[in-house]
Write an enzyme that holds these catalytic residues in place. Structure first.
Site, PDB file in Angstrom:
ATOM      1  N   HIS A   1      55.095  29.082  62.788  1.00  0.00           N
ATOM      2  CA  HIS A   1      55.353  30.248  63.407  1.00  0.00           C
ATOM      3  C   HIS A   1      53.749  30.710  62.046  1.00  0.00           C
ATOM      4  CE1 HIS A   1      55.562  33.785  64.884  1.00  0.00           C
ATOM      5  NE2 HIS A   1      55.357  34.278  63.789  1.00  0.00           N
TER       6      HIS A   1
ATOM      7  N   GLU B   1      54.747  24.977  68.254  1.00  0.00           N
ATOM      8  CA  GLU B   1      55.561  25.916  67.930  1.00  0.00           C
ATOM      9  C   GLU B   1      57.294  25.855  69.143  1.00  0.00           C
ATOM     10  OE1 GLU B   1      54.473  29.566  67.214  1.00  0.00           O
ATOM     11  OE2 GLU B   1      56.497  31.017  67.151  1.00  0.00           O
TER      12      GLU B   1
ATOM     13  N   ASN C   1      51.999  -3.846  51.355  1.00  0.00           N
ATOM     14  CA  ASN C   1      51.680  -4.813  50.808  1.00  0.00           C
ATOM     15  C   ASN C   1      53.539  -5.338  51.244  1.00  0.00           C
ATOM     16  OD1 ASN C   1      52.087  -7.747  49.639  1.00  0.00           O
ATOM     17  ND2 ASN C   1      49.646  -6.942  49.335  1.00  0.00           N
TER      18      ASN C   1
END
Lengths: 629, 120
Positions: free
Chosen positions: A55, A77, A352
């Protein structure tokens, strides 16, 4: 919007900062929300927070005229609104869609300020989101009694024209007129009851903490980092002058005896004492200011950690592995500039771990390990340093395979006798990768060497500890700040150089008779270890002459290797303020910057890492490890 | 004497913008609040001539804040900042005691007009 009322660019920056923060919370809230997939009961406060974030973004974007951002935030929203009102079940599909939407929203906002290119597929995404949520919207409308509810707030319009806004306002006015005569339509009262309600504070366990956080937030101000940099630079000047005044006071006190029994002595002596007192006070205050400004520049490393839970989620999904990320020490503070730079290396290490470290679930079960792999991210202070550890409970590093690969890539030869540590160091060689195949996660050749280089640039130390079958821990040690350091001043060929004290092990005077030559390069033996020498006067081409009797050596440490830097004389330790060299000068091998000393002269700061690295590369120092003495 | 205004909105951009418009039009922005609870506290502390109040905010929403401010000072002048489509909420806010409302995204002349009307 009328430009006369504000500076648009400034507002765009505010917007950017604010949405960055909001999107970060949105990301972590979505991760929390994901735990409720297919659950009967969702934590309402999480959904409310997501709804409010969208909002806010929508409102601000609207004011600034960023219609695409406004539109997307609006659609997201609406979805949160449906979830909030229990009109849409929380499925994995909806969570994935919401994650995707946040990514697109982030990219859109970055594109506004030119940090990224406009993402593709925005329209396509919006259509998918729309058709997904419209199902539930229609269903909700039918349940609620059909088309009469078109005035519900769910129907919020974005592309409103001035006329439509006027119509909306007239609508309200009409309703108000009705309500004043006590006849507010029941249907609208019902809608009003549906309106966003504040979370019931007492019922929510984290409410208190949240409120606390808000309160803290309201007592903070945003400051452009450039202003802090400017302030720090001024503090630097102050530190330099403090040292200079202390120097003058000391010199004056020493030369006081020259004036003994002269009429001037009566005047100079008390003044000298006053100056010394005053210099002492100035030193103390300067130290406090310096510490204060350092603290202001400190930010919690959690800012960097925030993005990793999401990353690990996506990566482990992509690799079909089960991985849990544990974060500790997110509140550990360090300098803003360091925080900005450490994100990339950490991201690489975590990638990794997911890709090479953690095994697939089946393999783990077979090994008697828990099905879900764990990556631990930990940060803490130790003295003047911050330690960051990235560890996993995966397969560890297979030294035999690393060695084999090193031989195949020509980094070492079959006959080399390498210690485990030396084999591990091979991982830091450019282009080294043991991954059998290149994946989109890692193994693309941007390897540990880059991580190591980036950390070295931050004056940090990077280390790996691994036990096969048990796991791997990467450790990063970083200084808390980069701006002011302790340095050893040395004289070489009439010039003063500063060597950062953190890389200095000791300084020594060695007789020439103890210096030997290996393959044309000088070495000394220090407590049984062979230490190659580097004559920096010659390396920098200063035209220095060799002392036939002795060498003055500063032993420095570079990632476990020791090198003796030969200088003309030692000039003591001093706190120095690093000033980068201007771009006009460019990068100079072995020099990281300059500093102004107490007496106003300039000293170049030696970058031990690049100096020794370049000296090795150019064959100026003996490769002690592999040479017999 | 210029009129003293308290701005309440959880969005920094909104606050800055309203502040910019008002200060350039001769108002004195005496305080900013980022949620309803803060607005109530600051109202009691500062006693402003006017409050601009957002609807959707964390901790305490705008309507609850209006109720609490009005119960403290029945003459408080509060203007709601609302989005399109929130008719029911606006009505509720006005029933709670808000004097008027503006619809986002708004034009500077519009907010000034509304404020002047409320203060008249």
């Amino acid at each position: 919007m009328s430009e006369e009322f504000f500076d648009r660019e400034e507002f765009v920056q505010y917007f950017k900062d604010e949405t960055d923060e909001l999107l970060q919370t949105v990301d972590s809230s979505l991760l929390q929300l994901e735990k409720y997939v297919d659950a009967d009961d969702i934590d309402a406060e999480i959904v409310n927070e997501l709804f409010r974030a969208m909002h806010t973004i929508k409102g601000s974007a609207g004011m600034l005229g960023f219609t695409e951002v406004q539109e997307l935030a609006h659609r997201l929203e609406s979805v949160f609104d449906l979830l909030r009102k229990d009109r849409m079940p929380l499925s994995q599909q909806s969570i994935d869609l919401l994650f995707e939407g946040c990514d697109i929203l982030t990219a859109l906002i970055r594109a506004l300020t030119g940090e990224a290119i406009v993402p593709e597929g925005v329209d396509g995404y919006m259509e998918r989101l729309e058709s997904f949520s419209s199902l539930y919207e229609t269903a909700a409308a039918i349940v609620a009694g059909g088309a009469e509810r078109h005035e519900d707030q769910g129907e919020e319009r974005l592309d409103a024209t001035t006329e439509e806004i006027a119509a909306f306002e007239a609508d309200v006015a009409r309703l108000l007129a009705g309500s004043e005569s006590g006849k507010l339509p029941a249907e609208l009262l019902a809608t009003a009851a549906d309106a966003p309600q504040p979370a019931d504070g007492a019922a929510h366990p984290t409410h208190q903490a949240r409120q606390e956080q808000r309160r803290n937030l309201s007592q903070t101000i945003r400051v452009d980092i450039e202003r802090l940099d400017a302030l720090l630079s001024l503090v630097g000047e102050l530190v330099i002058n403090r040292t200079r005044i202390s120097d003058i006071a000391a010199t004056l006190a020493r030369s006081l005896s020259d004036f003994k029994d002269t009429p001037a002595c009566g005047v100079i002596e008390p003044l000298t004492k006053d100056l010394a007192d005053s210099a002492g006070l100035l030193a103390r205050t300067t130290n406090e200011i310096q510490e204060g400004i350092m603290k202001v520049r400190m930010v919690p490393i959690g800012q960097v950690f925030e993005r990793f839970p999401r990353m690990v989620r996506d990566l482990s999904k992509a690799r079909k592995k089960e991985v849990r990320l544990e974060i500790r020490g997110a509140e550990t503070d360090l300098d803003k500039t360091v925080v900005d730079e450490i994100g990339e290396p950490l991201m690489h290490l975590i990638r990794n771990c997911v890709d090479h470290g953690i095994e697939e679930a089946e393999e783990r079960l077979g090994l008697g390990k828990p099905e879900v792999g764990t990556i631990r991210l930990n940060a803490y202070h130790e003295g003047n340093q911050i330690i960051i550890e990235v560890g996993d409970d995966g397969r560890g590093i297979n030294l035999a395979r690393v060695r084999e690969k090193g031989i195949r890539q020509g980094l070492v030869s079959e006959s080399d006798k390498l210690t485990d540590r030396e084999i591990m160091e091979l991982i830091f060689q450019p282009g080294f990768s043991t991954a059998e195949k290149v994946t989109d996660i890692s193994g693309r050749g941007v390897g540990m060497d880059v991580v190591k280089k980036n950390i070295a640039r931050l004056k940090g130390i990077f280390d790996i500890d691994s036990t096969e079958g048990v796991g791997t821990i990467f450790t990063i040690k970083l200084p808390l700040t980069l701006a002011i350091i302790q340095a050893l001043l040395v004289r070489v060929g009439g010039e003063l150089y500063s060597i950062p004290l953190d890389s200095v092990i000791e300084s020594q005077r060695v007789e020439m008779s103890e210096v030997r030559t290996v393959h044309g390069n000088e070495v000394i033996t220090l407590r049984g270890a062979v230490v190659p020498l580097l004559r920096i006067g010659e390396f920098f081409g200063l035209g220095t002459t060799r002392d036939p009797e002795k060498v003055m050596i500063v032993i420095v440490n570079m990632q476990g290797r020791q090198v003796g830097i030969v200088v003309d004389s030692f000039q003591g330790e001093q706190e120095i303020v690093i000033k980068p060299l201007s771009d006009v000068i460019g990068r100079i091998s072995g020099i990281s910057g300059a500093t102004i000393l107490g007496n106003g002269s300039i000293s170049l700061i030696i970058d031990v890492h690049s100096l020794v690295g370049d000296a090795y590369a150019s064959g100026r120092v003996a490769r002690a490890e592999y040479s017999a003495v | 004497m210029s009129k003293r205004v308290l701005i309440c909105d959880d969005a920094v951009v909104m606050r800055m913008m309203i502040k910019g418009i008002l200060s350039k039009s001769g108002f004195e922005v005496v305080g900013e609040a980022q949620n309803g609870a803060e607005a109530v506290d600051k109202y009691k502390e500062l006693g402003p001539d006017l409050v601009t109040m957002d609807m959707v905010m964390p901790e305490m929403d705008g309507i609850t804040a209006v109720r609490q401010i009005i119960s403290h000072d029945p003459d408080a002048k509060i203007i709601m900042c609302t989005s399109m489509g929130q008719q029911a909420l606006v009505v509720e806010a006005i029933q709670a005691g808000a004097k008027s409302f503006i619809t986002k995204p708004f034009q500077p002349p519009k907010i000034l007009e509304t404020i002047n009307k409320v203060l008249a």
